[in-house]
Design a protein around this motif. Sequence first.
Motif, PDB file in Angstrom:
ATOM      1  N   GLY A   1     -21.681 -23.639 -28.828  1.00  0.00           N
ATOM      2  CA  GLY A   1     -20.908 -22.150 -29.097  1.00  0.00           C
ATOM      3  C   GLY A   1     -19.547 -22.331 -28.649  1.00  0.00           C
ATOM      4  O   GLY A   1     -18.617 -21.643 -29.737  1.00  0.00           O
ATOM      5  N   THR A   2     -18.940 -22.945 -27.579  1.00  0.00           N
ATOM      6  CA  THR A   2     -17.476 -22.972 -27.282  1.00  0.00           C
ATOM      7  C   THR A   2     -16.830 -23.777 -28.329  1.00  0.00           C
ATOM      8  O   THR A   2     -15.626 -23.451 -28.588  1.00  0.00           O
ATOM      9  CB  THR A   2     -17.330 -23.530 -25.825  1.00  0.00           C
ATOM     10  OG1 THR A   2     -18.122 -22.778 -24.717  1.00  0.00           O
ATOM     11  CG2 THR A   2     -16.080 -23.629 -25.382  1.00  0.00           C
ATOM     12  N   ILE A   3     -17.388 -24.806 -28.695  1.00  0.00           N
ATOM     13  CA  ILE A   3     -16.719 -25.751 -29.827  1.00  0.00           C
ATOM     14  C   ILE A   3     -16.645 -24.988 -31.208  1.00  0.00           C
ATOM     15  O   ILE A   3     -15.427 -24.851 -31.682  1.00  0.00           O
ATOM     16  CB  ILE A   3     -17.420 -27.069 -29.968  1.00  0.00           C
ATOM     17  CG1 ILE A   3     -17.437 -27.917 -28.398  1.00  0.00           C
ATOM     18  CG2 ILE A   3     -16.752 -27.766 -31.061  1.00  0.00           C
ATOM     19  CD1 ILE A   3     -18.073 -29.027 -28.356  1.00  0.00           C
ATOM     20  N   ARG A   4     -17.509 -24.229 -31.637  1.00  0.00           N
ATOM     21  CA  ARG A   4     -17.572 -23.806 -32.832  1.00  0.00           C
ATOM     22  C   ARG A   4     -16.659 -22.647 -33.006  1.00  0.00           C
ATOM     23  O   ARG A   4     -16.220 -22.469 -34.148  1.00  0.00           O
ATOM     24  CB  ARG A   4     -19.021 -23.331 -33.164  1.00  0.00           C
ATOM     25  CG  ARG A   4     -19.732 -24.655 -33.621  1.00  0.00           C
ATOM     26  CD  ARG A   4     -20.953 -24.186 -34.147  1.00  0.00           C
ATOM     27  NE  ARG A   4     -21.025 -23.395 -35.566  1.00  0.00           N
ATOM     28  CZ  ARG A   4     -20.903 -23.955 -36.689  1.00  0.00           C
ATOM     29  NH1 ARG A   4     -20.676 -25.389 -36.850  1.00  0.00           N
ATOM     30  NH2 ARG A   4     -20.598 -23.209 -37.785  1.00  0.00           N
ATOM     31  N   THR A   5     -16.302 -21.985 -31.878  1.00  0.00           N
ATOM     32  CA  THR A   5     -15.556 -20.667 -31.787  1.00  0.00           C
ATOM     33  C   THR A   5     -14.510 -20.801 -31.243  1.00  0.00           C
ATOM     34  O   THR A   5     -13.664 -19.630 -30.833  1.00  0.00           O
ATOM     35  CB  THR A   5     -16.342 -19.565 -31.306  1.00  0.00           C
ATOM     36  OG1 THR A   5     -16.719 -19.820 -29.807  1.00  0.00           O
ATOM     37  CG2 THR A   5     -17.885 -19.228 -31.811  1.00  0.00           C
ATOM     38  N   ASP A   6     -13.940 -22.164 -30.958  1.00  0.00           N
ATOM     39  CA  ASP A   6     -12.558 -22.156 -30.148  1.00  0.00           C
ATOM     40  C   ASP A   6     -12.485 -21.235 -29.010  1.00  0.00           C
ATOM     41  O   ASP A   6     -11.509 -20.843 -28.464  1.00  0.00           O
ATOM     42  CB  ASP A   6     -11.434 -21.818 -30.997  1.00  0.00           C
ATOM     43  CG  ASP A   6     -11.286 -22.948 -32.295  1.00  0.00           C
ATOM     44  OD1 ASP A   6     -11.748 -23.966 -32.063  1.00  0.00           O
ATOM     45  OD2 ASP A   6     -10.945 -22.319 -33.395  1.00  0.00           O
ATOM     46  N   GLY A   7     -13.848 -21.484 -28.038  1.00  0.00           N
ATOM     47  CA  GLY A   7     -13.449 -20.896 -26.695  1.00  0.00           C
ATOM     48  C   GLY A   7     -14.038 -19.286 -26.847  1.00  0.00           C
ATOM     49  O   GLY A   7     -14.201 -18.718 -25.795  1.00  0.00           O
ATOM     50  N   ALA A   8     -14.008 -18.602 -28.015  1.00  0.00           N
ATOM     51  CA  ALA A   8     -14.333 -17.221 -28.253  1.00  0.00           C
ATOM     52  C   ALA A   8     -15.977 -17.088 -27.656  1.00  0.00           C
ATOM     53  O   ALA A   8     -16.058 -15.922 -26.912  1.00  0.00           O
ATOM     54  CB  ALA A   8     -14.458 -16.780 -29.485  1.00  0.00           C
TER      55      ALA A   8
END
Length: 320
Positions: free
Chosen positions: A23-30
């Motif tokens: 999730g962190t990788i796919r959303t740039d930390g969001a």
Amino acid sequence: MMARLLRWESVLVLLLVLVAIVGTIRTDGAFLSGGNLFYLGLDISEIALIALPLTLVVVSGEIDLSVASVLGLSSALVGTLWNAGWALELILPVAIAAGAVCGAVNGLLVTRLGLPSLAVTIGTLALYRGLALVLLGDTAVADFPASFTQFGNTPIPGTQLPYPILLFALLAIGFAVLLHYSSFGRSTFAIGANPEAAWFSGIRVKRVKLILFILTGAIAAVAGIVYTLRFSSARADNGNGLELAVVAAVLLGGVSIFGGKGTLGGVIAGVLLLGGLRNLLILDDVSTEVLTVVTGALLLAGVLIPRLLGSRIFPAGRKT
């Protein structure tokens, strides 16, 4: 050491870490931002609340599929009584008591008439949702005071956690003590493992099951109040279909659908995993239909994985 690592709860924690990384990788930390964690906490609050008592019901060898309808009936009752001019201080205990009555009806039909809980709660699923529609129809009540609705929409000061998660944490401690550290919990496991043997050993099987259904109805009503606060709207269709997610979380958490096995810690991990996956898919703008497919797949996984892997990660002694 190896046996502990192979426990299903450990596998769930590893899956949670994997979801967080992806999730962190796919959303740039969001995904791990404070705002998103606040939203995630709100999104899982009703599922988490209802999963607590439902865990005990499933451990006892029964099921309650009417929980989402009790949630809707509770919400409709809150709206109806508010329109009638009742004070909120009176409405809330009445709504919780109504949920307990719904649970008592389920429990009495199962324990006194000997009817299967699956059939009973499918019937009351429709009955309670129908009563909600009789009370409120297709209208919504949304003129609640801000002091009432802020509970469901504001974070605990100094944190990114919504107030419903604090309520869940307090109830989780209580249910963990009840299930794992009390004679009532030991009776629940014994009933789920072998109800006849439990009865011959002196356990009042019918009374324990009735209490569990009443608890489930009351907590489902609490979840209905939280749902109403969160959306600032009382509707008869609130929580429609939520029972699928709750049952999926409980089974994914390692509770045996045949009763007698399970831990509350595993169920909490299951709720977080289900909520994390749903949240990640929402951030990816997938449709609600896909969310339903994922929830159904997790429900199947919760039934199939224990059967396929058996004692290798679901040891027979895992009852406390």
